[in-house]
Scaffold this motif. Sequence first.
Motif, short mmCIF file in Angstrom:
data_model
loop_
_atom_site.label_atom_id
_atom_site.label_comp_id
_atom_site.label_asym_id
_atom_site.label_seq_id
_atom_site.Cartn_x
_atom_site.Cartn_y
_atom_site.Cartn_z
N ALA A 56 0.81 -1.22 0.00
CA ALA A 56 0.00 0.00 0.00
C ALA A 56 0.84 1.27 0.00
CB ALA A 56 -0.93 -0.01 1.21
N GLY A 57 2.15 1.12 0.10
CA GLY A 57 3.03 2.29 0.08
C GLY A 57 3.20 2.95 1.43
N ALA A 58 2.96 2.20 2.52
CA ALA A 58 3.16 2.77 3.85
C ALA A 58 4.63 3.06 4.10
CB ALA A 58 2.62 1.82 4.92
N ASP A 59 4.89 3.93 5.05
CA ASP A 59 6.27 4.34 5.34
C ASP A 59 6.96 3.42 6.33
OD1 ASP A 59 6.61 7.13 4.00
OD2 ASP A 59 4.63 7.17 4.93
N LEU A 60 6.22 2.87 7.27
CA LEU A 60 6.81 1.98 8.25
C LEU A 60 5.72 1.22 8.98
CD1 LEU A 60 7.42 3.53 11.61
CD2 LEU A 60 7.29 5.17 9.76
N VAL A 61 6.15 0.20 9.73
CA VAL A 61 5.26 -0.60 10.56
C VAL A 61 5.81 -0.58 11.98
CG1 VAL A 61 4.29 -2.90 10.97
CG2 VAL A 61 4.60 -2.07 8.62
N VAL A 62 4.91 -0.50 12.96
CA VAL A 62 5.31 -0.57 14.36
C VAL A 62 4.64 -1.78 14.99
CG1 VAL A 62 5.28 0.60 16.60
CG2 VAL A 62 5.51 1.95 14.50
N LEU A 63 5.43 -2.65 15.60
CA LEU A 63 4.90 -3.76 16.40
C LEU A 63 5.00 -3.34 17.85
CD1 LEU A 63 5.25 -5.23 13.68
CD2 LEU A 63 5.94 -7.26 14.96
N ALA A 64 3.88 -2.92 18.42
CA ALA A 64 3.88 -2.34 19.76
C ALA A 64 3.44 -3.35 20.81
CB ALA A 64 2.96 -1.12 19.80
#
Length: 278
Positions: free
Chosen positions: A144-152
């Motif tokens: 989708a072109g996201a900038d980053l992912v956070v696994l919180a």
Amino acid sequence: MTLANPRADRVKQVRALAGRSARSRHGQFLVEGPQSVREAVRHAASSVRDVYLTPAAAARYTEIVDDARAAGLYLHVGAPEVLESMSPDAQGVLAVVRSSAPSLAEALAARAPERAGRPLLVAVLATVRDPGNAGTVIRAADAAGADLVVLAGESVDVHNPKVVRSTAGSLFHLPVVTGLPLDAALTELRDTGCQVLAADGTGPLDLDELLDDAGSGTTPDLAGPTAWVFGNEAWGLPKADRDLADAVVRVPIRGRAESLNLATAATVCLYASSRAQR
């Protein structure tokens, strides 16, 4: 020289990286299969320690061999039983990669050049435990072109072999931040100008309505910088986590399905934002 002994110490050390304790101790993880290894070699060569292939795989995936040699990587040919002993999921191709743990600030600073002109788009996983779901969301965020992912929170280890396989190489295309409590991650993202939207089936806002009302000022604007928060597979987002968001949004279900699974809902939400941001 072809590695021929499946009981050799090297083989045992590589196989041990399937376990979290060995990954933590050595700061390395396994990348299994031609697709993921290809992407690691192409996009994260500086982190790749060793590449292993069977003779048949080396002949079939010449691009991996060529890219590895061009990057000056250690390339090893092993008998099929050696690769099988290292990992039953290797499909004849395996890499050992050094772990990296970017901070959220570092990940934001490393934004891909092709995204520089668009609003920020982030996927945040809150205590997501299933490795297949986590990996699929990383892959969807990449697509989708996201900038980053956070696994919180207490989310699954991003270097779990099943997570890595499920990303199909997307793990090497965008930063993945781990180790932050959800509230701290959302505070930092909000400080960058992101609105925080929680995806939950109980949400009072309908995703279609947000798309229809884009720019009206009456609902959150999907065209703006957005951090989407997705909850645990079994219990979703607790009220305390939903309360951290600016708005809670549901994906409309028009058929008879009781609900959408995590990865599917995340994909729909991320693509809605991606389209609006275009």
